[in-house]
Scaffold this active site. Structure first.
Site, PDB file in Angstrom:
ATOM      1  N   ASP A 192       0.861  -1.183   0.000  1.00 35.44           N
ATOM      2  CA  ASP A 192       0.000   0.000   0.000  1.00 35.44           C
ATOM      3  C   ASP A 192       0.902   1.239   0.000  1.00 35.44           C
ATOM      4  OD1 ASP A 192      -1.681   2.132   0.519  1.00 35.44           O
ATOM      5  OD2 ASP A 192      -2.835   1.089   2.066  1.00 35.44           O
ATOM      6  N   GLU A 214       0.692   2.791  13.319  1.00 39.78           N
ATOM      7  CA  GLU A 214      -0.328   2.646  12.274  1.00 39.78           C
ATOM      8  C   GLU A 214      -1.382   1.708  12.839  1.00 39.78           C
ATOM      9  OE1 GLU A 214      -2.570   1.007  10.297  1.00 39.78           O
ATOM     10  OE2 GLU A 214      -1.202   0.167   8.802  1.00 39.78           O
ATOM     11  N   GLU A 270     -11.052  -3.452  15.294  1.00 34.07           N
ATOM     12  CA  GLU A 270     -10.001  -4.229  15.958  1.00 34.07           C
ATOM     13  C   GLU A 270      -9.407  -3.499  17.164  1.00 34.07           C
ATOM     14  OE1 GLU A 270      -7.319  -5.470  12.827  1.00 34.07           O
ATOM     15  OE2 GLU A 270      -8.429  -7.338  12.577  1.00 34.07           O
ATOM     16  N   HIS A 294      -5.090   0.000   1.050  1.00 36.12           N
ATOM     17  CA  HIS A 294      -5.550  -1.371   1.308  1.00 36.12           C
ATOM     18  C   HIS A 294      -6.830  -1.384   2.143  1.00 36.12           C
ATOM     19  CE1 HIS A 294      -3.493  -0.799   5.198  1.00 36.12           C
ATOM     20  NE2 HIS A 294      -4.146  -1.846   5.631  1.00 36.12           N
TER      21      HIS A 294
END
Length: 415
Positions: free
Chosen positions: A99, A192, A201, A350
Site C-alpha cells: 500500500d 499505524e 479491531e 488497502h
C-alpha cells in the site's frame, strides 16, 4: 421439501443468554436486553443466528450470546492468539507494505520532520516488519527508536534492522504494549493503528495506554488526529449483483430468494469497497473526529456522530459509504501537517472504503436532505468487535404527502 433451517428448528434448539442489549435494525432482526434467554433454532452463518424470544423470532448477532453452561472465564476477549497470529505471517504485511499511499505517508512524515527528530526518543508501536522504524533511522537521527511488536514477526524485524544497518539506533522489543517496559519516556509515539471504519479491531486502545504511560509531557502523537467520513451513495452494480439478480434469472421468477439475499449480503458492511466519486449523492462529511491527545480508553465504548446531507444529484440512495483520514502534525511550529486520506478522491489504500447497504433503496432528488446519527458501539465481551448503528431521515424537497422516510439499521463488525 423441508429446508435446512426447518430441520435445525426441530432437532437442534439451544438456549443462550444475551451478553448485552441489542436493538434490531432490520425488519427480521430480533431485539433483546442483556440477561435475556434466547432459544437459538439455527445458525445459518457464523455471524447471524435464527433465534426466539418470548414467541418472537428473528435474526440475532451471534457474538452477543453465549451458553450459560459454558465456562468462558478462560476465553480471551481480545482474541490475541488469532489476532497476533495473523500478524506473524507475511500475508498482512505484504498487503500493508504494498500500500504505497499508506507507507509513503509515514515516510513523508519522517522525512518532513527529519531535522526535528534529531536526538529524539521514538516509539514505533505495532511496528510489524519495522518499516517506520527503519525510516526513522535512515532519514533522521533519533537517539533511539523502540520498535514494539507483539507478534512473532518481531524475530524477523530484528534481522531486518540488522540487515539494513540500523541496529545501533533501533531496538526491537517483543510483547504487548500494555506489558512493555521501556528504560525511558519517549518524545514521539508513532503507530499505524487504524482499521476499517477507523476503529475496527481497536488497536487504538493499546496506543492510548502507551501514550498515558510512556509519552513525555509535550510529546507528539502520530497520527495526531483522525476523522471518520460518511456519504450517502448509490451502489448500482453491487445492488444488481446481490439483489436485482434474483428478479428474473434465466427468465424465471426467483424473487422469493430476495429476503434471504438481503439478510446474507446486506446485514454486514461490505469491506474493501471502492466508491466512484460520481456515486456520492452529496458532499461527504466528517461525522466523528478524534484528538489523539485527549481521547480516553473509556471513550471507545460508544462514539456518536451526527450528519446532515443535502442531496446534490438525483439518484437511488442505496446506503452509506465510510472512510477515514488521519493527520500528522509537524514537529516544527507552523509546519505543514501530513495527511493520509483513504477516500475516493485519493489514491486507493488497502483499507479502501466500507459500504453499509440499506434494506431497501430510496429514490432521492436534488434538494432532498438526509440527516441522522451514527454510533460506533464496542462489543462488551469481544473487545476487537463493534457494531455500527445508523439512523437516518430522508426529507423530500417536494410537496408530496409522504415526504419523509425514516430508517435504522445496525451492522456488526467482527473478526
Amino acid at each position: 421439501m423441508q429446508t435446512e433451517k426447518e430441520d435445525e428448528e426441530e432437532t437442534n434448539p439451544e438456549q443462550f443468554i444475551a451478553l448485552s442489549d441489542f436493538s434490531g435494525g432490520g425488519s427480521d432482526q430480533l431485539s433483546f436486553h442483556k440477561g435475556d434467554r434466547l432459544l437459538v433454532h439455527a445458525k445459518p452463518s457464523a455471524e447471524w443466528w435464527w433465534a426466539e424470544l418470548q414467541g418472537d423470532i428473528g435474526y440475532v448477532p451471534a457474538t452477543y450470546l453465549h451458553q450459560e453452561e459454558e465456562d468462558t472465564s478462560l476465553e480471551d476477549p481480545w482474541q490475541d492468539e488469532e489476532y497476533f497470529g495473523s500478524y506473524g505471517t507475511l500475508r498482512l504485511h505484504l498487503e500493508m507494505l504494498s500500500d504505497k499511499s499508506r507507507t509513503e505517508a509515514y515516510r513523508q512524515v519522517i522525512l518532513s520532520n527529519s531535522a526535528s527528530l534529531r536526538n529524539k526518543v521514538v516509539m514505533d508501536l505495532g511496528c510489524g516488519t519495522g518499516i517506520i522504524s527503519l525510516f526513522c533511522a535512515q532519514l533522521s537521527q533519533p537517539s533511539v527508536v523502540y520498535a514494539v511488536e507483539a507478534s512473532s514477526m518481531a524475530l524477523y524485524t530484528r534481522q531486518l534492522v540488522k540487515q539494513n544497518g540500523c541496529d545501533a539506533v533501533v531496538t526491537v522489543l517483543q510483547g504487548r504494549a500494555e506489558e512493555m517496559e521501556l528504560p525511558e519516556q519517549v518524545d514521539v509515539l508513532v503507530s499505524e493503528w487504524m482499521g476499517n471504519c477507523l476503529l475496527f479491531e481497536f488497536m487504538v486502545e493499546s496506543v492510548l495506554l502507551a501514550r498515558d504511560r510512556w509519552l513525555r509531557e509535550g510529546g507528539v502523537m502520530w497520527p495526531s488526529s483522525a476523522a471518520l467520513t460518511l456519504v450517502p451513495c448509490q451502489a448500482d452494480s453491487y445492488y444488481a449483483e446481490k439483489m436485482a439478480f434474483w428478479e428474473r434469472p434465466y427468465g424465471l421468477d426467483f424473487t422469493p430468494l430476495q429476503p434471504l439475499a438481503q439478510q446474507e449480503f446486506f446485514t454486514k458492511p461490505k469491506f474493501s469497497h471502492l466508491i466512484e466519486p460520481k456515486d456520492c449523492l452529496a458532499t461527504p462529511s466528517d461525522v466523528i473526529c478524534l484528538d489523539m491527545y485527549t481521547l480516553q480508553v473509556q471513550d471507545l465504548e460508544e462514539i456518536k456522530g451526527q450528519f446532515h446531507f443535502c442531496v446534490e444529484r438525483s439518484g437511488v440512495f442505496h446506503g452509506f459509504t465510510a472512510w477515514f483520514t488521519v493527520h500528522f502534525e509537524s514537529l516544527k511550529t507552523g509546519g505543514a501537517a501530513v495527511e493520509l486520506n483513504t477516500g475516493p478522491n485519493s489514491e486507493p489504500t488497502h483499507w479502501k472504503q466500507t459500504l453499509f447497504m440499506l434494506d431497501r433503496p430510496v429514490s432521492v432528488c436534488v434538494g432532498d436532505s438526509i440527516s441522522g446519527t451514527i454510533v460506533l458501539r464496542r462489543n462488551p465481551v469481544w473487545r476487537r468487535h463493534m457494531t455500527v448503528a445508523l439512523h437516518w431521515n430522508v426529507n423530500s424537497s417536494t410537496e408530496e404527502t409522504d415526504n419523509c422516510k425514516v430508517g435504522t439499521k445496525i451492522f456488526p463488525m467482527w473478526r
